[in-house]
Motif scaffolding. Structure first.
Motif, PDB file in Angstrom:
ATOM      1  N   GLY A  99      -7.243  15.550  -5.546  1.00 58.36           N
ATOM      2  CA  GLY A  99      -7.644  15.142  -4.205  1.00 58.36           C
ATOM      3  C   GLY A  99      -8.654  14.013  -4.170  1.00 58.36           C
ATOM      4  N   ARG A 100      -8.883  13.391  -5.297  1.00 62.84           N
ATOM      5  CA  ARG A 100      -9.907  12.344  -5.371  1.00 62.84           C
ATOM      6  C   ARG A 100      -9.397  10.980  -4.907  1.00 62.84           C
ATOM      7  N   HIS A 101      -8.112  10.716  -5.114  1.00 58.65           N
ATOM      8  CA  HIS A 101      -7.518   9.439  -4.704  1.00 58.65           C
ATOM      9  C   HIS A 101      -6.256   9.696  -3.883  1.00 58.65           C
ATOM     10  N   ARG A 102      -5.952   8.760  -3.029  1.00 57.62           N
ATOM     11  CA  ARG A 102      -4.705   8.809  -2.269  1.00 57.62           C
ATOM     12  C   ARG A 102      -4.192   7.382  -2.127  1.00 57.62           C
ATOM     13  N   VAL A 103      -2.918   7.270  -1.751  1.00 54.16           N
ATOM     14  CA  VAL A 103      -2.345   5.950  -1.521  1.00 54.16           C
ATOM     15  C   VAL A 103      -1.640   5.977  -0.173  1.00 54.16           C
ATOM     16  N   ARG A 104      -1.861   4.901   0.579  1.00 49.26           N
ATOM     17  CA  ARG A 104      -1.246   4.748   1.897  1.00 49.26           C
ATOM     18  C   ARG A 104      -0.317   3.544   1.886  1.00 49.26           C
ATOM     19  N   VAL A 123     -10.055   1.117  -2.948  1.00 52.95           N
ATOM     20  CA  VAL A 123     -10.372   0.670  -4.309  1.00 52.95           C
ATOM     21  C   VAL A 123      -9.322  -0.301  -4.866  1.00 52.95           C
ATOM     22  N   ASP A 124      -8.155  -0.355  -4.227  1.00 57.20           N
ATOM     23  CA  ASP A 124      -7.093  -1.232  -4.711  1.00 57.20           C
ATOM     24  C   ASP A 124      -6.074  -1.419  -3.590  1.00 57.20           C
ATOM     25  N   SER A 125      -5.394  -2.553  -3.599  1.00 58.47           N
ATOM     26  CA  SER A 125      -4.313  -2.776  -2.631  1.00 58.47           C
ATOM     27  C   SER A 125      -3.412  -3.889  -3.136  1.00 58.47           C
ATOM     28  N   CYS A 126      -2.216  -3.914  -2.585  1.00 57.31           N
ATOM     29  CA  CYS A 126      -1.262  -4.978  -2.901  1.00 57.31           C
ATOM     30  C   CYS A 126      -0.359  -5.160  -1.692  1.00 57.31           C
ATOM     31  N   SER A 127      -0.192  -6.409  -1.267  1.00 61.41           N
ATOM     32  CA  SER A 127       0.637  -6.741  -0.106  1.00 61.41           C
ATOM     33  C   SER A 127       1.900  -7.462  -0.549  1.00 61.41           C
ATOM     34  N   GLY A 128       2.798  -7.655   0.409  1.00 60.06           N
ATOM     35  CA  GLY A 128       4.005  -8.432   0.145  1.00 60.06           C
ATOM     36  C   GLY A 128       5.050  -7.686  -0.659  1.00 60.06           C
ATOM     37  N   LEU A 129       5.158  -6.379  -0.430  1.00 62.57           N
ATOM     38  CA  LEU A 129       6.161  -5.572  -1.122  1.00 62.57           C
ATOM     39  C   LEU A 129       7.376  -5.447  -0.207  1.00 62.57           C
ATOM     40  N   ARG A 181       7.136   2.034  -2.148  1.00 61.92           N
ATOM     41  CA  ARG A 181       6.774   3.405  -2.547  1.00 61.92           C
ATOM     42  C   ARG A 181       6.596   3.515  -4.054  1.00 61.92           C
ATOM     43  N   SER A 182       7.529   2.945  -4.809  1.00 58.86           N
ATOM     44  CA  SER A 182       7.422   3.055  -6.271  1.00 58.86           C
ATOM     45  C   SER A 182       6.180   2.338  -6.788  1.00 58.86           C
ATOM     46  N   GLN A 183       5.864   1.167  -6.228  1.00 58.88           N
ATOM     47  CA  GLN A 183       4.669   0.438  -6.654  1.00 58.88           C
ATOM     48  C   GLN A 183       3.395   1.185  -6.267  1.00 58.88           C
ATOM     49  N   ALA A 184       3.401   1.815  -5.098  1.00 59.86           N
ATOM     50  CA  ALA A 184       2.241   2.581  -4.643  1.00 59.86           C
ATOM     51  C   ALA A 184       2.002   3.782  -5.550  1.00 59.86           C
ATOM     52  N   ARG A 185       3.066   4.495  -5.877  1.00 63.27           N
ATOM     53  CA  ARG A 185       2.925   5.667  -6.761  1.00 63.27           C
ATOM     54  C   ARG A 185       2.457   5.255  -8.157  1.00 63.27           C
ATOM     55  N   GLU A 186       2.942   4.124  -8.621  1.00 67.89           N
ATOM     56  CA  GLU A 186       2.523   3.619  -9.927  1.00 67.89           C
ATOM     57  C   GLU A 186       1.033   3.275  -9.926  1.00 67.89           C
ATOM     58  N   ALA A 187       0.571   2.656  -8.859  1.00 72.48           N
ATOM     59  CA  ALA A 187      -0.861   2.320  -8.752  1.00 72.48           C
ATOM     60  C   ALA A 187      -1.706   3.586  -8.709  1.00 72.48           C
ATOM     61  N   LEU A 188      -1.269   4.590  -7.942  1.00 70.47           N
ATOM     62  CA  LEU A 188      -2.015   5.843  -7.857  1.00 70.47           C
ATOM     63  C   LEU A 188      -2.028   6.551  -9.205  1.00 70.47           C
ATOM     64  N   TYR A 221      -4.889   5.415 -11.383  1.00 74.33           N
ATOM     65  CA  TYR A 221      -6.197   6.006 -11.072  1.00 74.33           C
ATOM     66  C   TYR A 221      -6.264   7.469 -11.495  1.00 74.33           C
ATOM     67  N   ALA A 222      -5.167   8.194 -11.371  1.00 76.51           N
ATOM     68  CA  ALA A 222      -5.137   9.589 -11.806  1.00 76.51           C
ATOM     69  C   ALA A 222      -5.334   9.667 -13.327  1.00 76.51           C
ATOM     70  N   ALA A 223      -4.654   8.784 -14.080  1.00 77.31           N
ATOM     71  CA  ALA A 223      -4.788   8.760 -15.540  1.00 77.31           C
ATOM     72  C   ALA A 223      -6.200   8.347 -15.943  1.00 77.31           C
TER      73      ALA A 223
END
Length: 194
Positions: free
Chosen positions: A12-17, A162-168, A175-182, A185-187
Motif C-alpha cells: 500500500g505504499r505506492h500506487r499508479v494512476r 514520484v514518477d510519471s510518463c506522458s504520451g502513451l 496500462r502495461s507501462q504503468a504496471r512496469e513502472a509500479l 518501485y515495489a522491487a
C-alpha cells in the motif's frame, strides 16, 4: 481511492494512476515517422487529412482514385508490383479513411523487410489512438504520512507524485507501462527492507 487508480503495491505504499493526456502531440508531426499516408476520404471535410503530403506515390494515387470501386486494390497491387512495398488501409469508425504505405526500398531500410507490415500497422494504430483521444499519462505516487510539528497526534495522509510518463498511445500499452513502472518501485522497496 480515486477512480483512475490502476493498481497499488501489496504494501500500500505506492500506487499508479492513469489519466488522459490532454496535450498529446499528433504522432504524424514526428519527423521520425517512416510511413507515408494518403487520405482517401475526410467524410466531406469532417476530418483533417492524416498527412498533408501523401508521399512519393501520391501522384499514382491521384491517377487511380477516380475509380472508387477498385482504386484501392489497383494502388495496393501497383505499390507491391512496381515498388516492392506494402499498403494497409485504415477505415476507423470515426476519422478519415486512408492508405498507409512504404516502398520496398524503405521497407529494407526499416527492418530489412522482415516485419515491415507490423511497423506500418503500429504507426497507423498510434495515429488512430491519438485521433480518438486514447493517449494516456501514468503517475506513480507514494503514500506519505504527515504530522504537525509539536503535536504528533495530529496527522494526515497524502499521495505524492514520484514518477510519471506522458504520451502513451493506446490504453493497453499505457496500462502495461504503468504496471512496469509500479513494479520498479515495489522491487526497490523490497530491496530496501530486505
Amino acid at each position: 481511492m480515486s477512480d483512475d487508480v490502476l493498481t497499488t503495491t501489496d504494501d500500500g505504499r505506492h500506487r499508479v494512476r492513469l489519466v488522459r493526456d490532454e496535450y498529446a502531440a499528433n504522432p504524424r508531426d514526428d519527423r521520425e515517422t517512416l510511413v507515408h499516408v494518403i487520405t482517401i476520404d475526410t467524410h466531406l471535410g469532417q476530418y483533417h487529412p492524416v498527412d498533408k503530403d501523401g508521399g512519393p506515390l501520391a501522384g499514382a494515387w491521384e491517377r487511380l482514385k477516380g475509380n472508387r470501386w477498385t482504386g484501392v486494390d489497383i494502388f495496393t497491387r501497383y505499390v507491391s508490383a512496381m515498388h516492392g512495398g506494402i499498403v494497409l488501409e485504415s477505415s476507423p469508425e470515426r476519422g478519415p479513411r486512408s492508405l498507409w504505405y512504404v516502398t520496398g526500398e524503405e521497407a529494407i531500410a526499416i527492418d530489412g523487410g522482415l516485419l515491415t507490415e507490423g511497423y506500418v500497422e503500429a504507426e497507423m494504430q498510434e495515429y488512430e489512438a491519438w485521433a480518438e483521444g486514447d493517449v494516456w499519462t501514468f503517475i506513480v505516487e507514494e503514500r506519505v504520512l504527515w504530522t504537525r510539528d509539536g503535536d504528533s497526534d495530529v496527522s494526515m495522509e497524502t499521495w505524492e507524485e514520484v514518477d510519471s510518463c506522458s504520451g502513451l498511445y493506446g490504453k493497453p500499452y499505457a496500462r502495461s507501462q504503468a504496471r512496469e513502472a509500479l513494479a520498479f518501485y515495489a522491487a526497490r522497496d523490497a530491496a530496501l527492507t530486505a
